[in-house]
Design a protein around this motif. Structure first.
Motif, PDB file in Angstrom:
ATOM      1  N   ASP A  36     -45.861 127.846 -40.029  1.00 33.53           N
ATOM      2  CA  ASP A  36     -46.606 126.232 -40.085  1.00 33.53           C
ATOM      3  C   ASP A  36     -45.678 125.722 -40.533  1.00 33.53           C
ATOM      4  O   ASP A  36     -45.682 124.070 -40.057  1.00 33.53           O
ATOM      5  CB  ASP A  36     -47.320 127.029 -41.347  1.00 33.53           C
ATOM      6  CG  ASP A  36     -48.819 127.873 -40.695  1.00 33.53           C
ATOM      7  OD1 ASP A  36     -48.787 127.151 -38.947  1.00 33.53           O
ATOM      8  OD2 ASP A  36     -49.822 128.303 -41.712  1.00 33.53           O
ATOM      9  N   GLY A  37     -44.287 126.379 -41.181  1.00 36.46           N
ATOM     10  CA  GLY A  37     -43.544 125.104 -42.201  1.00 36.46           C
ATOM     11  C   GLY A  37     -42.498 124.887 -39.710  1.00 36.46           C
ATOM     12  O   GLY A  37     -42.697 123.298 -40.298  1.00 36.46           O
ATOM     13  N   SER A  38     -42.474 125.451 -39.693  1.00 37.14           N
ATOM     14  CA  SER A  38     -41.780 125.216 -38.700  1.00 37.14           C
ATOM     15  C   SER A  38     -43.130 124.198 -37.372  1.00 37.14           C
ATOM     16  O   SER A  38     -42.336 122.698 -36.903  1.00 37.14           O
ATOM     17  CB  SER A  38     -41.266 126.134 -37.507  1.00 37.14           C
ATOM     18  OG  SER A  38     -40.322 126.410 -38.335  1.00 37.14           O
ATOM     19  N   LYS A  49     -46.922 123.246 -47.302  1.00 39.61           N
ATOM     20  CA  LYS A  49     -45.560 122.442 -48.493  1.00 39.61           C
ATOM     21  C   LYS A  49     -44.227 122.620 -48.235  1.00 39.61           C
ATOM     22  O   LYS A  49     -43.748 124.034 -48.597  1.00 39.61           O
ATOM     23  CB  LYS A  49     -46.120 122.768 -50.518  1.00 39.61           C
ATOM     24  CG  LYS A  49     -47.258 122.425 -50.589  1.00 39.61           C
ATOM     25  CD  LYS A  49     -47.602 121.071 -50.512  1.00 39.61           C
ATOM     26  CE  LYS A  49     -49.205 120.841 -50.823  1.00 39.61           C
ATOM     27  NZ  LYS A  49     -49.563 119.415 -50.447  1.00 39.61           N
ATOM     28  N   ARG A  50     -42.923 121.886 -47.749  1.00 42.11           N
ATOM     29  CA  ARG A  50     -41.571 122.147 -47.867  1.00 42.11           C
ATOM     30  C   ARG A  50     -40.634 121.726 -49.308  1.00 42.11           C
ATOM     31  O   ARG A  50     -40.692 120.688 -49.613  1.00 42.11           O
ATOM     32  CB  ARG A  50     -41.308 121.132 -46.721  1.00 42.11           C
ATOM     33  CG  ARG A  50     -42.311 120.921 -45.270  1.00 42.11           C
ATOM     34  CD  ARG A  50     -41.708 120.439 -44.647  1.00 42.11           C
ATOM     35  NE  ARG A  50     -42.185 118.880 -44.523  1.00 42.11           N
ATOM     36  CZ  ARG A  50     -41.242 117.345 -44.308  1.00 42.11           C
ATOM     37  NH1 ARG A  50     -40.377 117.313 -43.454  1.00 42.11           N
ATOM     38  NH2 ARG A  50     -41.683 116.272 -45.183  1.00 42.11           N
ATOM     39  N   PRO A  51     -40.406 122.510 -49.585  1.00 46.73           N
ATOM     40  CA  PRO A  51     -39.907 122.898 -50.985  1.00 46.73           C
ATOM     41  C   PRO A  51     -38.348 121.488 -50.649  1.00 46.73           C
ATOM     42  O   PRO A  51     -37.988 121.593 -49.502  1.00 46.73           O
ATOM     43  CB  PRO A  51     -38.877 124.276 -51.081  1.00 46.73           C
ATOM     44  CG  PRO A  51     -39.470 125.126 -49.913  1.00 46.73           C
ATOM     45  CD  PRO A  51     -40.273 124.364 -48.580  1.00 46.73           C
ATOM     46  N   GLY A  52     -38.607 120.896 -52.094  1.00 46.19           N
ATOM     47  CA  GLY A  52     -37.947 119.567 -51.935  1.00 46.19           C
ATOM     48  C   GLY A  52     -38.135 118.280 -51.229  1.00 46.19           C
ATOM     49  O   GLY A  52     -37.387 117.373 -50.863  1.00 46.19           O
TER      50      GLY A  52
END
Length: 166
Positions: A105-107, A161-164
């Protein structure tokens, strides 16, 4: 198993759309189609007093931004969607079992963001350089299809949610 996953990802409809988009956009970007003609036209308009120096500089900078964005994401979109597809096909049970978001999901999310930015760049390019209509409209169509298929394949991607970042 990895070879079969890699092969399945390479033959996925999303990947085929990515390749179509790349085949269309790459020659356009490599030739910077129309940039020289547009620059000449703008310089002529400047000399004739049709456009101000500020307008010419702004339009050339905007065109440059469009090309830069299109170029930047040309291979990025496919690479990230391939990663997302492989991750999904390999299974991400550990992440889910341990309360983590799925890497796929992040990619997919960053690929979708790149698709949106590319759509914006092609739209602006089309407005700034009407002569690019044929390629721009085809690119916009492919990117829209790609976005739709990616959202269907990864419905939770935009909630990642992408950290940062998010």
């Amino acid at each position: 198993k990895q070879n079969s996953v890699r092969k399945a990802a390479k033959n996925h409809p999303i990947t085929r759309l990515c390749k179509q988009y790349r085949s269309l956009a790459m020659p356009f970007v490599e030739k910077s189609n129309g940039m020289v003609d547009t620059a000449r036209e703008l310089v002529d308009h400047l000399h004739l007093g049709i456009k101000s120096e500020e307008e010419v500089v702004h339009k050339m900078a905007s065109l440059g931004d469009c090309f830069e964005i299109i170029q930047w994401y040309l291979f990025f979109i496919e690479a990230k969607l391939q990663r997302a597809l492989r991750g999904k096909m390999e299974g991400e049970g550990w992440e889910v079992d341990n309360g983590f978001a799925k890497d796929s999901d992040g990619s997919a999310k960053i690929a979708l963001i790149a698709i949106e930015r590319s759509i914006g760049a092609w739209s602006a390019l089309y407005e700034l350089q009407p002569a690019s209509e044929d390629v721009a409209l085809k690119a916009l169509s492919l990117l829209s299809q790609l976005k739709q298929k990616a959202v269907e394949e990864f419905p939770a991607a935009m909630q990642f949610k992408r950290p940062g970042f998010d």
